[in-house]
Design a protein around this motif. Structure first.
Motif, PDB file in Angstrom:
ATOM      1  N   VAL A 132       0.778  -1.077  -0.058  1.00 34.88           N
ATOM      2  CA  VAL A 132       0.162   0.041  -0.034  1.00 34.88           C
ATOM      3  C   VAL A 132       0.912   1.203  -0.002  1.00 34.88           C
ATOM      4  O   VAL A 132       1.582   1.509   1.015  1.00 34.88           O
ATOM      5  CB  VAL A 132      -0.926   0.025   1.256  1.00 34.88           C
ATOM      6  N   PRO A 133       1.125   1.763  -1.194  1.00 39.85           N
ATOM      7  CA  PRO A 133       2.107   2.730  -1.395  1.00 39.85           C
ATOM      8  C   PRO A 133       1.621   4.215  -0.472  1.00 39.85           C
ATOM      9  O   PRO A 133       1.404   5.079  -1.366  1.00 39.85           O
ATOM     10  CB  PRO A 133       2.298   3.266  -2.899  1.00 39.85           C
ATOM     11  N   ILE A 134       1.371   4.273   0.579  1.00 41.49           N
ATOM     12  CA  ILE A 134       1.186   5.430   1.398  1.00 41.49           C
ATOM     13  C   ILE A 134       2.240   5.757   2.523  1.00 41.49           C
ATOM     14  O   ILE A 134       2.654   4.718   2.986  1.00 41.49           O
ATOM     15  CB  ILE A 134      -0.325   5.298   1.978  1.00 41.49           C
ATOM     16  N   SER A 135       2.879   6.698   2.562  1.00 43.31           N
ATOM     17  CA  SER A 135       3.937   7.112   3.406  1.00 43.31           C
ATOM     18  C   SER A 135       3.438   6.907   4.811  1.00 43.31           C
ATOM     19  O   SER A 135       2.176   6.924   5.345  1.00 43.31           O
ATOM     20  CB  SER A 135       4.315   8.423   3.260  1.00 43.31           C
ATOM     21  N   ARG A 136       4.464   6.494   5.763  1.00 43.21           N
ATOM     22  CA  ARG A 136       4.162   6.256   7.248  1.00 43.21           C
ATOM     23  C   ARG A 136       3.369   7.414   8.051  1.00 43.21           C
ATOM     24  O   ARG A 136       2.603   7.365   8.664  1.00 43.21           O
ATOM     25  CB  ARG A 136       5.215   5.767   8.170  1.00 43.21           C
ATOM     26  N   GLY A 137       3.787   8.490   7.770  1.00 39.81           N
ATOM     27  CA  GLY A 137       3.227   9.887   8.113  1.00 39.81           C
ATOM     28  C   GLY A 137       1.666  10.128   7.585  1.00 39.81           C
ATOM     29  O   GLY A 137       0.955  10.992   8.313  1.00 39.81           O
ATOM     30  N   ASP A 138       1.212   9.812   6.283  1.00 39.13           N
ATOM     31  CA  ASP A 138       0.026   9.893   5.899  1.00 39.13           C
ATOM     32  C   ASP A 138      -0.815   8.834   6.458  1.00 39.13           C
ATOM     33  O   ASP A 138      -2.204   8.857   6.392  1.00 39.13           O
ATOM     34  CB  ASP A 138      -0.015   9.810   4.309  1.00 39.13           C
ATOM     35  N   VAL A 139      -0.761   7.610   6.809  1.00 37.49           N
ATOM     36  CA  VAL A 139      -1.400   6.661   7.352  1.00 37.49           C
ATOM     37  C   VAL A 139      -2.201   7.100   8.291  1.00 37.49           C
ATOM     38  O   VAL A 139      -3.431   6.981   7.960  1.00 37.49           O
ATOM     39  CB  VAL A 139      -0.648   5.246   7.662  1.00 37.49           C
ATOM     40  N   PRO A 140      -1.997   7.503   9.420  1.00 39.86           N
ATOM     41  CA  PRO A 140      -2.898   7.840  10.671  1.00 39.86           C
ATOM     42  C   PRO A 140      -3.797   8.727   9.865  1.00 39.86           C
ATOM     43  O   PRO A 140      -4.970   8.914  10.507  1.00 39.86           O
ATOM     44  CB  PRO A 140      -2.097   8.587  11.592  1.00 39.86           C
ATOM     45  N   PHE A 141      -3.325   9.963   9.177  1.00 39.05           N
ATOM     46  CA  PHE A 141      -4.447  11.027   8.600  1.00 39.05           C
ATOM     47  C   PHE A 141      -5.285  10.236   7.879  1.00 39.05           C
ATOM     48  O   PHE A 141      -6.781  10.828   7.570  1.00 39.05           O
ATOM     49  CB  PHE A 141      -3.582  11.874   7.703  1.00 39.05           C
ATOM     50  N   LEU A 142      -5.134   9.460   6.873  1.00 39.44           N
ATOM     51  CA  LEU A 142      -5.894   8.692   5.960  1.00 39.44           C
ATOM     52  C   LEU A 142      -6.884   7.717   6.758  1.00 39.44           C
ATOM     53  O   LEU A 142      -8.060   7.695   6.502  1.00 39.44           O
ATOM     54  CB  LEU A 142      -5.324   7.872   4.746  1.00 39.44           C
ATOM     55  N   ASP A 143      -6.378   7.360   7.832  1.00 39.76           N
ATOM     56  CA  ASP A 143      -7.252   6.550   8.781  1.00 39.76           C
ATOM     57  C   ASP A 143      -8.403   7.127   9.291  1.00 39.76           C
ATOM     58  O   ASP A 143      -9.504   6.975   9.316  1.00 39.76           O
ATOM     59  CB  ASP A 143      -6.516   5.798   9.604  1.00 39.76           C
ATOM     60  N   GLU A 144      -7.938   8.263   9.940  1.00 42.01           N
ATOM     61  CA  GLU A 144      -8.864   9.305  10.406  1.00 42.01           C
ATOM     62  C   GLU A 144      -9.974   9.809   9.521  1.00 42.01           C
ATOM     63  O   GLU A 144     -11.040   9.974   9.935  1.00 42.01           O
ATOM     64  CB  GLU A 144      -8.120  10.409  11.168  1.00 42.01           C
ATOM     65  N   ALA A 145      -9.450  10.119   8.215  1.00 39.30           N
ATOM     66  CA  ALA A 145     -10.310  10.420   7.272  1.00 39.30           C
ATOM     67  C   ALA A 145     -11.427   9.409   6.743  1.00 39.30           C
ATOM     68  O   ALA A 145     -12.674   9.784   6.757  1.00 39.30           O
ATOM     69  CB  ALA A 145      -9.928  10.663   5.952  1.00 39.30           C
TER      70      ALA A 145
END
Length: 134
Positions: free
Chosen positions: A48-61
């Motif tokens: 899943v080519p999502i950076s580690r820093g963006d994962v929590p942001f996208l999970d919250e979205a």
């Protein structure tokens, strides 16, 4: 940002459920949320080519999107089915995950539920409506 885009969808989502209620006033309408796509943190590059820093942001979205769907569908008389169970995201092993990554390892489209995810969804729906899943 994503929060604004989710809010922009609110009126359209509400209108869809209002239209369904108007056309089929005696129907039991279900609104099924989204299965967990990403973990709460970390990630699993490159599956899943999502950076580690963006994962929590996208999970919250995703949590916000499911909540908006719950609010708008129930406001129009639909029954919301919450399928957001942690521990089955696209970064889990093939025999545990309910959603495939960008490069699926199970028979499913990229970033879509696999067979286990659809079976789990059927079970969630069954529990909500009180009808046994097949």
């Amino acid at each position: 940002g994503l929060d604004e885009r989710i809010e922009e969808l609110r009126g359209e989502v509400s209108a869809v459920y209002a239209d369904i209620a108007e056309r089929s006033p005696n129907a039991t309408v279900l609104s099924v949320g989204y299965l967990q796509i990403l973990p709460e943190r970390g990630g699993c590059w490159p599956s899943v080519p999502i950076s580690r820093g963006d994962v929590p942001f996208l999970d919250e979205a995703q949590i916000s999107l499911n909540e908006m769907l719950r609010e708008e569908s129930t406001a129009q008389g639909a029954v919301f089915v919450d399928v957001m169970e942690r521990g089955h995201d696209a970064c889990k092993p093939a025999d545990t995950r309910w959603v495939e990554g960008v490069i699926p390892e199970n028979e499913a489209a990229p970033v879509h539920p696999n067979r286990a995810g659809m079976e789990a969804t059927a079970d969630f729906i069954s529990d909500v409506i009180g009808v046994p899943a097949l």
